[in-house]
Design a protein around this motif. Structure first.
Motif, PDB file in Angstrom:
ATOM      1  N   ASP A  67      10.181   8.009  -0.126  1.00  0.00           N
ATOM      2  CA  ASP A  67      10.190   8.859  -1.166  1.00  0.00           C
ATOM      3  C   ASP A  67      10.198  10.269  -0.928  1.00  0.00           C
ATOM      4  OD1 ASP A  67      10.154  10.367  -3.890  1.00  0.00           O
ATOM      5  OD2 ASP A  67       9.493   8.440  -4.975  1.00  0.00           O
ATOM      6  N   LYS A  68      11.177  10.928  -0.619  1.00  0.00           N
ATOM      7  CA  LYS A  68      11.095  12.418   0.094  1.00  0.00           C
ATOM      8  C   LYS A  68      10.357  13.550  -1.069  1.00  0.00           C
ATOM      9  CE  LYS A  68      14.686  11.713   3.297  1.00  0.00           C
ATOM     10  NZ  LYS A  68      16.032  12.010   3.435  1.00  0.00           N
ATOM     11  N   GLY A  92       6.899  15.205  -0.157  1.00  0.00           N
ATOM     12  CA  GLY A  92       7.138  16.674  -0.268  1.00  0.00           C
ATOM     13  C   GLY A  92       5.957  17.429  -0.969  1.00  0.00           C
ATOM     14  N   HIS A  93       5.565  16.762  -1.941  1.00  0.00           N
ATOM     15  CA  HIS A  93       4.348  17.161  -2.921  1.00  0.00           C
ATOM     16  C   HIS A  93       2.975  17.035  -2.044  1.00  0.00           C
ATOM     17  CE1 HIS A  93       6.559  18.009  -6.412  1.00  0.00           C
ATOM     18  NE2 HIS A  93       7.154  16.678  -6.498  1.00  0.00           N
ATOM     19  N   TYR A  94       3.066  15.871  -1.378  1.00  0.00           N
ATOM     20  CA  TYR A  94       2.007  15.650  -0.554  1.00  0.00           C
ATOM     21  C   TYR A  94       1.872  16.742   0.539  1.00  0.00           C
ATOM     22  CZ  TYR A  94      -1.722  13.116   2.382  1.00  0.00           C
ATOM     23  OH  TYR A  94      -2.780  12.970   3.005  1.00  0.00           O
ATOM     24  N   ILE A  95       2.931  16.865   1.162  1.00  0.00           N
ATOM     25  CA  ILE A  95       2.910  18.237   2.203  1.00  0.00           C
ATOM     26  C   ILE A  95       2.476  19.521   1.689  1.00  0.00           C
ATOM     27  CG2 ILE A  95       4.353  19.392   3.791  1.00  0.00           C
ATOM     28  CD1 ILE A  95       5.632  16.600   4.505  1.00  0.00           C
ATOM     29  N   THR A  96       2.914  19.849   0.385  1.00  0.00           N
ATOM     30  CA  THR A  96       2.487  21.116  -0.085  1.00  0.00           C
ATOM     31  C   THR A  96       1.050  21.020  -0.312  1.00  0.00           C
ATOM     32  OG1 THR A  96       4.890  21.101  -1.218  1.00  0.00           O
ATOM     33  CG2 THR A  96       2.954  22.422  -2.122  1.00  0.00           C
ATOM     34  N   GLN A 148       0.996  -1.239  -0.143  1.00  0.00           N
ATOM     35  CA  GLN A 148      -0.095  -0.048   0.111  1.00  0.00           C
ATOM     36  C   GLN A 148       0.708   1.430  -0.078  1.00  0.00           C
ATOM     37  OE1 GLN A 148      -3.620   0.004  -0.246  1.00  0.00           O
ATOM     38  NE2 GLN A 148      -3.076  -1.993  -0.410  1.00  0.00           N
ATOM     39  N   LEU A 149       1.737   1.565   0.822  1.00  0.00           N
ATOM     40  CA  LEU A 149       2.893   2.517   0.995  1.00  0.00           C
ATOM     41  C   LEU A 149       3.817   2.597  -0.485  1.00  0.00           C
ATOM     42  CD1 LEU A 149       3.868   1.959   4.606  1.00  0.00           C
ATOM     43  CD2 LEU A 149       2.586   3.699   3.621  1.00  0.00           C
ATOM     44  N   VAL A 150       4.003   1.458  -0.834  1.00  0.00           N
ATOM     45  CA  VAL A 150       4.750   1.577  -2.125  1.00  0.00           C
ATOM     46  C   VAL A 150       3.720   1.959  -3.464  1.00  0.00           C
ATOM     47  CG1 VAL A 150       6.022   0.002  -3.965  1.00  0.00           C
ATOM     48  CG2 VAL A 150       6.471  -0.167  -1.845  1.00  0.00           C
ATOM     49  N   ASP A 151       2.416   1.424  -3.412  1.00  0.00           N
ATOM     50  CA  ASP A 151       1.741   1.796  -4.439  1.00  0.00           C
ATOM     51  C   ASP A 151       1.334   3.404  -4.434  1.00  0.00           C
ATOM     52  OD1 ASP A 151       1.709  -0.887  -5.556  1.00  0.00           O
ATOM     53  OD2 ASP A 151      -0.124  -1.367  -4.808  1.00  0.00           O
ATOM     54  N   ALA A 152       1.270   3.866  -3.260  1.00  0.00           N
ATOM     55  CA  ALA A 152       0.986   5.303  -2.985  1.00  0.00           C
ATOM     56  C   ALA A 152       2.423   6.104  -3.199  1.00  0.00           C
ATOM     57  CB  ALA A 152       0.600   5.499  -1.445  1.00  0.00           C
ATOM     58  N   GLY A 153       3.479   5.706  -3.586  1.00  0.00           N
ATOM     59  CA  GLY A 153       4.614   6.234  -3.922  1.00  0.00           C
ATOM     60  C   GLY A 153       5.472   6.741  -2.613  1.00  0.00           C
ATOM     61  N   LEU A 154       5.070   6.418  -1.467  1.00  0.00           N
ATOM     62  CA  LEU A 154       5.771   7.090  -0.349  1.00  0.00           C
ATOM     63  C   LEU A 154       6.944   5.975   0.037  1.00  0.00           C
ATOM     64  CD1 LEU A 154       2.435   7.245   1.748  1.00  0.00           C
ATOM     65  CD2 LEU A 154       3.848   9.039   0.972  1.00  0.00           C
TER      66      LEU A 154
END
Length: 93
Positions: free
Chosen positions: A74-75, A79-83, A53-59
Motif C-alpha cells: 500500500d504505497k 508514503g504517509h509513514y515516510i512523510t 502483522q504487515l496487513v494489520d499495519a496497513g503496509l
C-alpha cells in the motif's frame, strides 16, 4: 497519521522476515502467499503471522485471486509513514 498507526508500522518493520517480505513484494509488485512461504523457508503458520502483522499495519494489501491471496504494498500508507519519518529530521540537519 495517528500515533498508534505509526507504532504499528514501526513494529511491523522491526522484524527481519517482514522486511524481507516487503522488499520482495516491492521488487515483484505483488506476491502470492505460497511464494512468500517458499522464499522465507518458514512454516506456513509463521509466514501467516508475519503477513498478518504487515496487513494489520496497513503496509500490505491482500487481494483474493481464486482460492489464493496475493499481496501488494500500500504505497499510500507507506508514503504517509515516510512523510512522518521525514518530519522527525526536518530542520535538524
Amino acid at each position: 497519521m495517528k500515533p498508534k498507526e505509526i507504532e504499528r508500522i514501526s513494529k511491523a518493520l522491526g522484524d527481519p522476515h517482514r522486511l524481507r517480505i516487503m522488499q520482495e513484494v516491492k521488487r515483484l509488485e505483488w506476491m502470492p502467499c505460497a511464494q512468500i512461504c517458499d522464499m522465507l523457508d518458514l512454516a506456513q503458520p509463521s509466514v501467516s503471522h508475519h503477513i498478518k502483522q504487515l496487513v494489520d499495519a496497513g503496509l500490505l494489501i491482500p487481494e483474493k485471486e481464486g482460492r489464493n491471496i496475493k499481496y501488494s504494498i500500500d504505497k499510500e500508507v507507506f508514503g504517509h509513514y515516510i512523510t512522518f519519518l521525514n518530519s522527525l529530521v526536518e530542520n535538524n540537519i
